[in-house]
Design a protein around this motif. Structure first.
Motif, mmCIF file in Angstrom:
data_model
loop_
_atom_site.group_PDB
_atom_site.id
_atom_site.type_symbol
_atom_site.label_atom_id
_atom_site.label_comp_id
_atom_site.label_asym_id
_atom_site.label_seq_id
_atom_site.Cartn_x
_atom_site.Cartn_y
_atom_site.Cartn_z
ATOM 1 N N UNK A 180 59.014 72.364 78.189
ATOM 2 C CA UNK A 180 58.623 73.579 78.912
ATOM 3 C C UNK A 180 57.216 73.452 79.492
ATOM 4 N N UNK A 181 56.304 72.892 78.712
ATOM 5 C CA UNK A 181 54.931 72.727 79.191
ATOM 6 C C UNK A 181 54.878 71.779 80.380
ATOM 7 N N UNK A 182 55.618 70.694 80.311
ATOM 8 C CA UNK A 182 55.621 69.737 81.423
ATOM 9 C C UNK A 182 56.266 70.343 82.666
ATOM 10 N N UNK A 183 57.293 71.137 82.484
ATOM 11 C CA UNK A 183 57.905 71.818 83.632
ATOM 12 C C UNK A 183 56.920 72.771 84.277
ATOM 13 N N UNK A 184 56.148 73.499 83.439
ATOM 14 C CA UNK A 184 55.147 74.417 83.982
ATOM 15 C C UNK A 184 54.067 73.651 84.751
ATOM 16 N N UNK A 185 53.668 72.505 84.227
ATOM 17 C CA UNK A 185 52.673 71.688 84.930
ATOM 18 C C UNK A 185 53.193 71.212 86.278
ATOM 19 N N UNK A 186 54.448 70.800 86.308
ATOM 20 C CA UNK A 186 55.059 70.361 87.563
ATOM 21 C C UNK A 186 55.124 71.518 88.550
ATOM 22 N N UNK A 187 55.537 72.692 88.078
ATOM 23 C CA UNK A 187 55.620 73.867 88.950
ATOM 24 C C UNK A 187 54.235 74.236 89.481
ATOM 25 N N UNK A 188 53.226 74.176 88.627
ATOM 26 C CA UNK A 188 51.861 74.494 89.062
ATOM 27 C C UNK A 188 51.380 73.484 90.093
ATOM 28 N N UNK A 189 51.692 72.227 89.890
ATOM 29 C CA UNK A 189 51.300 71.199 90.853
ATOM 30 C C UNK A 189 51.998 71.422 92.190
ATOM 31 N N UNK A 190 53.276 71.758 92.150
ATOM 32 C CA UNK A 190 54.016 72.032 93.390
ATOM 33 C C UNK A 190 53.393 73.202 94.143
ATOM 34 N N UNK A 191 53.035 74.259 93.414
ATOM 35 C CA UNK A 191 52.425 75.427 94.037
ATOM 36 C C UNK A 191 51.071 75.048 94.648
ATOM 37 N N UNK A 192 50.310 74.251 93.928
ATOM 38 C CA UNK A 192 49.011 73.808 94.434
ATOM 39 C C UNK A 192 49.181 72.997 95.707
ATOM 40 N N UNK A 193 50.152 72.102 95.725
ATOM 41 C CA UNK A 193 50.397 71.285 96.922
ATOM 42 C C UNK A 193 50.774 72.153 98.113
ATOM 43 N N UNK A 194 51.609 73.159 97.886
ATOM 44 C CA UNK A 194 52.015 74.064 98.973
ATOM 45 C C UNK A 194 50.820 74.848 99.494
ATOM 46 N N UNK A 195 50.006 75.374 98.573
ATOM 47 C CA UNK A 195 48.828 76.140 98.979
ATOM 48 C C UNK A 195 47.842 75.255 99.735
ATOM 49 N N UNK A 196 47.650 74.030 99.259
ATOM 50 C CA UNK A 196 46.749 73.108 99.955
ATOM 51 C C UNK A 196 47.248 72.813 101.360
ATOM 52 N N UNK A 211 53.776 65.441 70.715
ATOM 53 C CA UNK A 211 54.633 65.478 69.525
ATOM 54 C C UNK A 211 53.819 65.201 68.264
ATOM 55 N N UNK A 212 52.893 64.237 68.347
ATOM 56 C CA UNK A 212 52.035 63.921 67.205
ATOM 57 C C UNK A 212 51.140 65.097 66.829
ATOM 58 N N UNK A 213 50.807 65.916 67.823
ATOM 59 C CA UNK A 213 49.958 67.088 67.581
ATOM 60 C C UNK A 213 50.749 68.251 66.998
ATOM 61 N N UNK A 214 52.058 68.055 66.844
ATOM 62 C CA UNK A 214 52.867 69.098 66.215
ATOM 63 C C UNK A 214 53.719 69.917 67.160
ATOM 64 N N UNK A 215 53.716 69.585 68.441
ATOM 65 C CA UNK A 215 54.552 70.308 69.387
ATOM 66 C C UNK A 215 56.014 69.955 69.121
ATOM 67 N N UNK A 216 56.883 70.910 69.350
ATOM 68 C CA UNK A 216 58.317 70.652 69.299
ATOM 69 C C UNK A 216 58.747 70.101 70.659
#
Length: 58
Positions: free
Chosen positions: A24-40, A13-18
């Motif tokens: 949305x960015x945090x949701x994408x990170x969570x989704x990417x982590x979930x996909x990584x865990x499944x692939x691993x 937020x301090x960097x200017x993000x809304x």
């Protein structure tokens, strides 16, 4: 854990993000982590099968 999470959100937020962008960015990170865990897990299962087959062939 929450203080670290809040610090990340505050930095974004301090960097200017809304707030919506942050969410949305945090949701994408969570989704990417979930996909990584499944692939691993798949790779680990494949490795276990390969090791078992190798042991059985000796």
């Amino acid at each position: 854990m929450e203080p670290g999470f809040q610090a990340i959100v505050d930095c974004m937020l301090d960097a200017g993000w809304q707030r919506g962008e942050v969410i949305r960015a945090l949701r994408r990170l969570i989704a990417a982590d979930n996909m990584t865990q499944k692939e691993n897990a798949k790779v680990e299962a494949d490795l276990a099968i390969a090791r078992a087959m190798l042991r059985a062939s000796r």
